[in-house]
Write a protein that holds these residues in place. Structure first.
Motif, PDB file in Angstrom:
ATOM      1  N   UNK A   1       5.126   4.603   3.869  1.00 44.37           N
ATOM      2  CA  UNK A   1       4.742   3.189   3.740  1.00 44.37           C
ATOM      3  C   UNK A   1       4.012   2.701   4.971  1.00 44.37           C
ATOM      4  N   UNK A   2       4.461   3.180   6.121  1.00 48.83           N
ATOM      5  CA  UNK A   2       3.782   2.784   7.364  1.00 48.83           C
ATOM      6  C   UNK A   2       2.337   3.271   7.352  1.00 48.83           C
ATOM      7  N   UNK A   3       2.160   4.528   6.932  1.00 41.77           N
ATOM      8  CA  UNK A   3       0.822   5.097   6.849  1.00 41.77           C
ATOM      9  C   UNK A   3      -0.075   4.260   5.935  1.00 41.77           C
ATOM     10  N   UNK A   4       0.475   3.935   4.770  1.00 44.12           N
ATOM     11  CA  UNK A   4      -0.329   3.171   3.814  1.00 44.12           C
ATOM     12  C   UNK A   4      -0.698   1.807   4.360  1.00 44.12           C
ATOM     13  N   UNK A   5       0.246   1.215   5.064  1.00 40.10           N
ATOM     14  CA  UNK A   5      -0.051  -0.103   5.638  1.00 40.10           C
ATOM     15  C   UNK A   5      -1.134   0.000   6.702  1.00 40.10           C
ATOM     16  N   UNK A   6      -1.069   1.075   7.486  1.00 47.05           N
ATOM     17  CA  UNK A   6      -2.086   1.271   8.516  1.00 47.05           C
ATOM     18  C   UNK A   6      -3.455   1.475   7.873  1.00 47.05           C
ATOM     19  N   UNK A   7      -3.477   2.289   6.820  1.00 50.99           N
ATOM     20  CA  UNK A   7      -4.738   2.527   6.117  1.00 50.99           C
ATOM     21  C   UNK A   7      -5.302   1.237   5.537  1.00 50.99           C
ATOM     22  N   UNK A   8      -4.418   0.434   4.964  1.00 54.64           N
ATOM     23  CA  UNK A   8      -4.867  -0.818   4.360  1.00 54.64           C
ATOM     24  C   UNK A   8      -5.453  -1.742   5.432  1.00 54.64           C
ATOM     25  N   UNK A   9      -4.828  -1.707   6.604  1.00 54.33           N
ATOM     26  CA  UNK A   9      -5.310  -2.544   7.688  1.00 54.33           C
ATOM     27  C   UNK A   9      -6.714  -2.094   8.116  1.00 54.33           C
ATOM     28  N   UNK A  10      -6.892  -0.780   8.168  1.00 56.08           N
ATOM     29  CA  UNK A  10      -8.199  -0.244   8.541  1.00 56.08           C
ATOM     30  C   UNK A  10      -9.280  -0.741   7.597  1.00 56.08           C
ATOM     31  N   UNK A  11      -8.948  -0.674   6.334  1.00 52.31           N
ATOM     32  CA  UNK A  11      -9.934  -1.074   5.326  1.00 52.31           C
ATOM     33  C   UNK A  11      -9.979  -2.579   5.153  1.00 52.31           C
ATOM     34  N   UNK A  12      -9.136  -3.236   5.945  1.00 51.46           N
ATOM     35  CA  UNK A  12      -9.115  -4.684   5.923  1.00 51.46           C
ATOM     36  C   UNK A  12      -8.695  -5.273   4.580  1.00 51.46           C
ATOM     37  N   UNK A  13      -8.033  -4.446   3.784  1.00 48.63           N
ATOM     38  CA  UNK A  13      -7.544  -4.990   2.520  1.00 48.63           C
ATOM     39  C   UNK A  13      -6.034  -5.139   2.656  1.00 48.63           C
ATOM     40  N   UNK A  14      -5.499  -6.167   2.081  1.00 48.49           N
ATOM     41  CA  UNK A  14      -4.058  -6.338   2.185  1.00 48.49           C
ATOM     42  C   UNK A  14      -3.407  -5.377   1.209  1.00 48.49           C
ATOM     43  N   UNK A  15      -2.203  -4.935   1.562  1.00 46.91           N
ATOM     44  CA  UNK A  15      -1.490  -3.998   0.707  1.00 46.91           C
ATOM     45  C   UNK A  15      -0.901  -4.782  -0.463  1.00 46.91           C
ATOM     46  N   UNK A  16      -1.381  -4.462  -1.664  1.00 45.31           N
ATOM     47  CA  UNK A  16      -0.817  -5.156  -2.820  1.00 45.31           C
ATOM     48  C   UNK A  16       0.590  -4.645  -3.071  1.00 45.31           C
ATOM     49  N   UNK A  17       1.301  -5.291  -3.839  1.00 50.63           N
ATOM     50  CA  UNK A  17       2.609  -4.838  -4.330  1.00 50.63           C
ATOM     51  C   UNK A  17       3.467  -4.104  -3.295  1.00 50.63           C
ATOM     52  N   UNK A  18       3.632  -4.692  -2.141  1.00 49.89           N
ATOM     53  CA  UNK A  18       4.590  -4.106  -1.190  1.00 49.89           C
ATOM     54  C   UNK A  18       5.985  -4.435  -1.703  1.00 49.89           C
ATOM     55  N   UNK A  19       6.730  -3.432  -2.108  1.00 49.13           N
ATOM     56  CA  UNK A  19       8.013  -3.737  -2.743  1.00 49.13           C
ATOM     57  C   UNK A  19       9.082  -4.120  -1.726  1.00 49.13           C
ATOM     58  N   UNK A  20       9.295  -5.394  -1.576  1.00 42.91           N
ATOM     59  CA  UNK A  20      10.273  -5.895  -0.614  1.00 42.91           C
ATOM     60  C   UNK A  20      11.672  -5.387  -0.890  1.00 42.91           C
ATOM     61  N   UNK A  21      12.002  -5.276  -2.188  1.00 47.14           N
ATOM     62  CA  UNK A  21      13.342  -4.807  -2.528  1.00 47.14           C
ATOM     63  C   UNK A  21      13.569  -3.393  -2.025  1.00 47.14           C
ATOM     64  N   UNK A  22      12.532  -2.550  -2.160  1.00 46.12           N
ATOM     65  CA  UNK A  22      12.658  -1.162  -1.724  1.00 46.12           C
ATOM     66  C   UNK A  22      12.832  -1.105  -0.216  1.00 46.12           C
ATOM     67  N   UNK A  23      11.933  -1.813   0.489  1.00 44.16           N
ATOM     68  CA  UNK A  23      11.964  -1.733   1.941  1.00 44.16           C
ATOM     69  C   UNK A  23      13.311  -2.212   2.475  1.00 44.16           C
ATOM     70  N   UNK A  24      13.822  -3.329   1.941  1.00 46.82           N
ATOM     71  CA  UNK A  24      15.073  -3.836   2.504  1.00 46.82           C
ATOM     72  C   UNK A  24      16.233  -2.901   2.182  1.00 46.82           C
ATOM     73  N   UNK A  25      16.278  -2.352   0.979  1.00 39.16           N
ATOM     74  CA  UNK A  25      17.434  -1.500   0.662  1.00 39.16           C
ATOM     75  C   UNK A  25      17.387  -0.212   1.473  1.00 39.16           C
TER      76      UNK A  25
END
Lengths: 168, 227
Positions: A27-51
């Protein structure tokens, strides 16, 4: 939704932890990639990350004695197969081995909790052997100590070491 | 603590996710739907273990959403009966017992005083449960790390079977947690980890251990048959 199997196969805490760490790093990798491309990461599953963060926290909390984190953590890839092999002669059941790997018991009292009829199934000598195998394979913060102290002198030094680096 | 459950389900992939790898889009879809959710009779879903099978996607009429039949394995929190787990005390409740927490799961209850070593009682002034052992009282303080044994599980199905009765607005029933674990801490070595692990530093602990044995003998038989 159809449940095909409600869960007959058990997972050890170590397996779950490695899966969770893998997911989090991806997930960290994907977020970094999204930042590079300047697009926000859609559908970041908050439930998954918190659990998964909370599960990881539970399995690695420094104030609870955990065998999966800290200076005395064992390496599951080598230690668990080794544990099963060394404990084979005692014919422990799978849930018993699972709990040993999850909790790393280092005392007869603790072993009695996770192994059914521990005191009836094993002689006093065998009980100590099991505790020692667990210590040798999974490590631990404390050198196993048994009630009648007929232990060898060399262990004393180790005990002191164990206690000093064991206060986590 | 954890098991893998095999589940089959129809997963939706929205058109805006079509640029992702299919496997990634499916994983996201499964996580969005299942992570941190209790399935009755299965347990609390944590995350995907692996994807076993996925069909071709079928595009729905009008929305463009692709529907994919999948079969996957889920990591599920569901301790077995008799399992010993480490957690922490969340709160003390008078007349009920102790609520324990595992950080990701809080619906664990130790009914008191039967779930504690005998004799135990509730201390009104401190608002905590106490073990009145021979060596003095020991409190079950909040946020103390404890070991407990899983005794049984309680499932509360929350799906509605019909509209709620009209009178319910006045005496609304409290929403019950979908999955509750009933635990005990009567045996030697259970309860606050400090009590049992710190004795290595001094001899005080030794006597305490003997004190419980008598009370403990009765309970053990019923509890250890979960293996």
């Amino acid at each position: 939704m159809r449940i095909v199997d409600t869960g007959t196969a058990q997972l050890s805490n170590a397996e779950v932890l490695s899966r969770i760490r893998d997911l989090r790093s991806r997930w960290k990798e994907r977020e970094a990639q999204a930042r590079e491309r300047n697009s926000s990461l859609r559908s970041r599953p908050g439930n998954l990350i918190s659990v998964i963060e909370n599960v990881e926290h539970r399995l690695t909390r420094p104030e609870a004695p955990t065998p999966l984190a800290g200076p005395t953590a064992y390496n599951p890839a080598t230690a668990i197969p080794m544990l099963c092999q060394r404990l084979k002669p005692y014919r422990l059941t799978k849930p018993e081995l699972l709990q040993i790997s999850n909790l790393r018991p280092w005392k007869i009292t603790h072993m009695t909790l996770v192994i059914e009829d521990f005191e009836a199934r094993f002689s006093e000598e065998q009980q100590r052997e099991i505790v020692m195998v667990v210590y040798e394979v999974l490590g631990g913060t404390e050198y196993p100590k048994f009630e009648e102290s007929e232990e060898m002198e060399e262990t004393e030094a180790e005990q002191v070491n164990g206690i000093t680096n064991g206060v986590t | 603590m954890f098991t893998v459950a095999v589940i089959e389900d129809l997963i939706e992939i929205k058109p805006e996710d079509f640029d992702l790898l299919s496997i990634q889009a499916l994983e996201d879809g499964i996580h969005a739907k299942y992570a941190d959710r209790v399935i009755q009779g299965v347990g609390l879903c944590i995350c995907l273990w692996d994807l076993l099978e996925a069909s071709e996607g079928r595009i729905g009429n009008g929305t463009g959403i692709a529907h994919v039949n999948t079969r996957f394995r889920m990591v599920v929190f569901r301790p077995f009966k008799g399992e010993v787990i480490q957690g922490q005390i969340r709160r003390n409740v008078k007349g009920v017992g102790l609520q324990l927490s595992l950080d990701f799961f809080d619906d664990i209850w130790v009914p008191c005083p039967i779930g504690l070593p005998k004799p135990s009682s509730f201390d009104e002034s401190e608002g905590v449960w106490m073990w009145n052992s021979q060596n003095g009282d020991a409190a079950y303080d909040e946020s103390e790390q404890v070991r407990f044994r899983v005794e049984r599980e309680v499932w509360n199905n929350q799906t509605l079977s019909g509209p709620p009765p009209r009178s319910s607005s006045t005496q609304r029933e409290e929403r019950r947690a979908p999955y509750i674990i009933i635990a005990s801490m009567t045996e030697d070595g259970l309860g606050p980890i400090r009590w049992w692990d710190e004795e290595a530093e001094g001899e005080e602990g030794e006597e305490e251990v003997e004190g419980v044995e008598a009370a403990d003998g009765i309970e053990v038989e019923g509890q250890s048959n979960g293996f």
